[in-house]
Write an enzyme that holds these catalytic residues in place. Structure first.
Site, short mmCIF file in Angstrom:
data_model
loop_
_atom_site.label_atom_id
_atom_site.label_comp_id
_atom_site.label_asym_id
_atom_site.label_seq_id
_atom_site.Cartn_x
_atom_site.Cartn_y
_atom_site.Cartn_z
N SER A 174 13.17 -22.12 42.06
CA SER A 174 13.37 -23.37 42.79
C SER A 174 14.82 -23.75 43.02
O SER A 174 15.14 -24.45 43.97
CB SER A 174 12.65 -24.52 42.08
N HIS A 202 7.37 -22.41 45.82
CA HIS A 202 8.36 -22.33 46.90
C HIS A 202 8.21 -21.10 47.79
O HIS A 202 9.03 -20.87 48.68
CB HIS A 202 9.77 -22.37 46.30
N LYS A 223 4.88 -28.63 49.81
CA LYS A 223 6.11 -28.02 50.31
C LYS A 223 5.84 -27.37 51.67
O LYS A 223 5.81 -28.07 52.67
CB LYS A 223 6.67 -27.06 49.27
#
Length: 369
Positions: A174, A202, A223
């Site tokens: 991250s 991610h 995300k």
């Protein structure tokens, strides 16, 4: 308790954190305190949080299911929308089943809590997300970490373990944006009587998932997918075991069904690939232009592009200079990253233009001088 001295200490060390209030939708352009900014610190990698089709589907979900779920999944909160999304996520990841959680943090805690009486040891990458570290501590096993992305370090530590274990890694890290070698990690897990768990918060929706047989896969939906929530995917018995034993799953109100409806639309757009293609093009342009102007961006092929500053005060000052020039880039400081590698964490989205990226990098170059 008096917290004033502790807060003063944080401010003096340039470690005090504050929230900025955004007026309007999450996007590549945002407004803070009346100031229009180009946003380079969002995790909305595929620019789906404000996508017209996702928003319209969300509204349709509210019309059908209302605003909230009303209960936990095991009482009366598990709707057809939840069920459909779980099936779609299992299909997308190539797994037998998937299980929804309210956040990625609770999903990771949920896996660890279910495994409380099943493991003798855990080995984690040095740079794993805080939720993985907290999950480890939650179940009382020693926190053992191998050097970041260092297979030799992991192998040496794994050889000293006995009993059933788990090897845990971020997939895309991250703060650094680099990626774990899942195949190499799985080889060590195979020889160590261990289960591999990866946190793909991610990378989900951007990179093709590599999920070895009988491993554990967690990814978030807030995300790249642009909505909220998370899921864990794996074989059918494992998911059923989580339903029975995962305390954060059992004792938490289910996310709103309308969010599931919206996420199904996000997943459809992810599969189409247009937003992913735009993001990958932006990443290539960013890497090439930063190299052309000799900016020392850390090596990363993901949407996360770190610029190491090495000092909290300096990182804050550069972030403020960029803010004054209408760019929003956050300064990352301890304890999120260790002292000495404070940084700017630049994140790219599909809807950034190349002109915006070029302007940002040019302003960073000036701010460093």
């Amino acid at each position: 308790m008096d917290f004033s001295n502790k807060l003063s200490d944080l401010k003096q060390q340039h470690l005090y954190r504050s929230r900025k209030v955004i007026d309007g939708a999450q996007d590549t352009k945002i407004v803070i305190d009346g100031k229009s900014l180009i946003n380079f610190c969002s995790n909305d990698y595929l620019s789906l949080a404000n996508h017209p089709l996702v928003k319209e589907t969300f509204k349709q979900g509210v019309d059908e299911y209302g605003a909230g779920s009303g209960s936990s999944h095991l009482v009366s909160g598990h709707s057809k929308a939840h069920h459909d999304l779980e099936e779609a996520l299992a299909d997308y990841t190539g797994q037998k089943r998937a299980l929804l959680f309210s956040t990625g943090y609770s999903a990771n805690l949920g896996v660890f809590s279910a495994f409380k009486d099943e493991l003798d040891w855990i080995l984690q990458d040095k740079l794993n997300h805080a939720s993985l570290i907290d999950g480890n501590q939650l179940i009382g096993l020693p926190l053992q970490r191998y050097l970041h992305n260092d297979i030799t370090s992991l192998k040496k530590k794994a050889e000293k373990q006995s009993g059933k274990g788990m090897i845990v890694t971020d997939t895309v890290f991250s703060m650094d944006g680099d990626q774990a070698n899942i195949d190499d990690l799985q080889k060590i897990a195979n020889f160590s009587n261990a289960t591999l768990m990866q946190d793909d918060a991610h990378g989900f929706g951007i990179f093709n998932a590599n999920i070895p047989k009988n491993s554990i896969y967690m990814a978030t939906l807030g995300k790249a997918a642009g909505t909220m929530g998370a899921f864990v995917a794996g074989n059918a018995d494992f998911i059923e075991f989580l339903i029975q034993k995962s305390r954060p799953y059992i004792y938490t109100t289910a996310i709103a069904p309308a969010i599931c409806v919206a996420t199904l639309k996000s997943l459809e757009l992810i599969k189409q690939g247009e937003q992913k293609s735009k993001l990958l093009t932006n990443i290539d342009f960013f890497r090439n232009f930063s190299k052309a102007i000799s900016l020392p961006i850390s090596k990363s092929n993901s949407a996360i592009q770190p610029l190491i500053i090495g000092d909290s005060e300096k990182a804050l000052n550069i972030s403020q200079k960029l803010f004054d020039q209408d760019f929003y880039v956050s300064a990352i400081r301890p304890p999120t990253v260790p002292k000495g590698i404070e940084r700017l964490r630049i994140t790219l989205s599909a809807n950034h233009t190349q002109n915006q990226i070029e302007q940002l990098l040019t302003q960073i170059k000036h701010a460093l001088q």
